[in-house]
Design an enzyme around this catalytic site. Structure first.
Site, PDB file in Angstrom:
ATOM      1  N   ARG A 103      56.557 -29.488 -46.159  1.00 58.69           N
ATOM      2  CA  ARG A 103      57.518 -28.699 -45.400  1.00 58.69           C
ATOM      3  C   ARG A 103      57.613 -27.258 -45.893  1.00 58.69           C
ATOM      4  NH1 ARG A 103      58.031 -27.710 -40.949  1.00 58.69           N
ATOM      5  NH2 ARG A 103      57.683 -29.955 -40.668  1.00 58.69           N
ATOM      6  N   LYS A 138      65.568  -5.580 -42.959  1.00 57.97           N
ATOM      7  CA  LYS A 138      66.178  -6.580 -42.083  1.00 57.97           C
ATOM      8  C   LYS A 138      65.375  -7.878 -42.208  1.00 57.97           C
ATOM      9  CE  LYS A 138      68.004  -3.107 -38.915  1.00 57.97           C
ATOM     10  NZ  LYS A 138      67.971  -2.524 -37.554  1.00 57.97           N
ATOM     11  N   LYS A 170      71.260   6.936 -45.034  1.00 55.60           N
ATOM     12  CA  LYS A 170      71.459   6.633 -43.627  1.00 55.60           C
ATOM     13  C   LYS A 170      72.739   7.274 -43.117  1.00 55.60           C
ATOM     14  CE  LYS A 170      70.090   2.620 -42.121  1.00 55.60           C
ATOM     15  NZ  LYS A 170      68.856   3.041 -41.434  1.00 55.60           N
ATOM     16  N   GLU A 203      68.080  10.070 -43.061  1.00 58.42           N
ATOM     17  CA  GLU A 203      68.195   9.762 -41.638  1.00 58.42           C
ATOM     18  C   GLU A 203      68.930  10.890 -40.930  1.00 58.42           C
ATOM     19  OE1 GLU A 203      69.196   5.657 -39.977  1.00 58.42           O
ATOM     20  OE2 GLU A 203      71.074   6.720 -39.687  1.00 58.42           O
ATOM     21  N   ASP A 225      66.436   9.126 -36.088  1.00 59.51           N
ATOM     22  CA  ASP A 225      67.026   7.859 -35.674  1.00 59.51           C
ATOM     23  C   ASP A 225      67.511   7.877 -34.242  1.00 59.51           C
ATOM     24  OD1 ASP A 225      67.901   5.164 -36.404  1.00 59.51           O
ATOM     25  OD2 ASP A 225      69.924   5.947 -36.139  1.00 59.51           O
TER      26      ASP A 225
END
Length: 286
Positions: A103, A138, A170, A203, A225
């Site tokens: 698995r 992410k 950011k 950013e 962005d």
């Protein structure tokens, strides 16, 4: 492909042992109960989908961690283009060990193959431009090492691995710091004070913010962005090659080619790791 710094034997061993402990606990009782300890068998890893294979090298390590006596015959390597019916590898040895490893091998390879497949496809859409495809943070908690690795296998480029090996200022950092200038100058002072040498990416959301970064300098890359292609072209022209540029924010397979045509150096896509459907693989006795 040269392994990146995060793919150390120690990091991989820690990941595998943690994952096995999560799955096995105090024992694989299904196998222990039904299969004689001395029984030996073999199984092949069957591809039931089309895409780019990833996780083969990791599978070797998982099988070895479960049982050093397991023998793996690799038929297809990481990065191979695969189709339904292909056999990626054959494993042979103690039946209980094969079942215990099954698995984790499949979970890792199915997701890694999906990411590599998505990465390869999006990279193909950049053909004829200078843009390179970047991943993001992410990622799935505790699975980043595999997901970043899969991006490389698919032909993409890793962004920073975590918060520790690069600085990205950011929108929230900029707003909390009091603006672009304040954020950059505070960061530069921090690096000087702490003796760290880390790349700074900033950013920007508007051409005015891009202009501020150009005036201040001292960064590695300017992130553009959530800008439409027309605005990206203006931003790239404004930067005029003084710093590499990176387009980010909601870029999809429908828009990525247009974004690449604007002349940006990099395009970051979070969907590489957060929105893929696992490739269908199975480990079958034969």
């Amino acid at each position: 492909m040269q392994n990146p710094s995060y793919l150390t034997p120690e990091a991989l061993t820690t990941f595998i042992r943690t994952a096995l402990a999560e799955d096995i606990g105090d024992g694989d009782h299904s196998s222990l109960a039904s299969i004689p300890a001395e029984a030996r068998n073999r199984a092949h890893l069957l591809v039931k989908d089309a895409g780019v294979l990833a996780g083969v090298e990791l599978a070797h390590l998982i099988f070895r961690e479960v049982d050093t006596d397991l023998q793996v015959e690799e038929l297809l390597s990481d990065g191979a283009l695969v189709k339904h019916g292909d056999v990626a590898l054959i494993v042979e040895g103690r039946s209980q060990s094969i079942l215990t490893a099954e698995r984790l091998v499949l979970n890792c390879m199915q997701r890694m193959s999906a990411i590599a497949t998505k990465t390869a496809y999006l990279t193909s859409l950049l053909a004829g431009t200078k843009a390179k495809l970047l991943d993001t943070r992410k990622t799935t908690p505790n699975f980043r090492i595999c997901e970043k690795w899969a991006v490389l296998i698919g032909g993409g480029v890793n962004h920073r691995y975590g918060l520790f090996d690069g600085i990205i200022l950011k929108d929230n950092h900029v707003d909390y710091a009091g603006g672009i200038r304040a954020a950059i100058e505070a960061t530069q002072a921090y690096l000087t004070r702490t003796g760290r040498q880390l790349p700074i990416v900033v950013e920007t959301r508007t051409l005015a913010e891009v202009q501020q970064v150009l005036e201040i300098g001292g960064v590695e890359r300017i992130m553009l962005d959530n800008m439409a292609p027309a605005l990206l072209r203006e931003a790239v022209a404004l930067v005029a090659g003084r710093f590499p540029t990176e387009a980010s924010g909601g870029i999809t397979e429908q828009t990525i080619a247009d974004v690449a045509q604007t002349g940006v150096d990099f395009i970051s896509v979070g969907a590489l790791t957060h929105s893929v459907k696992s490739l269908d693989l199975s480990l079958k006795a034969f």
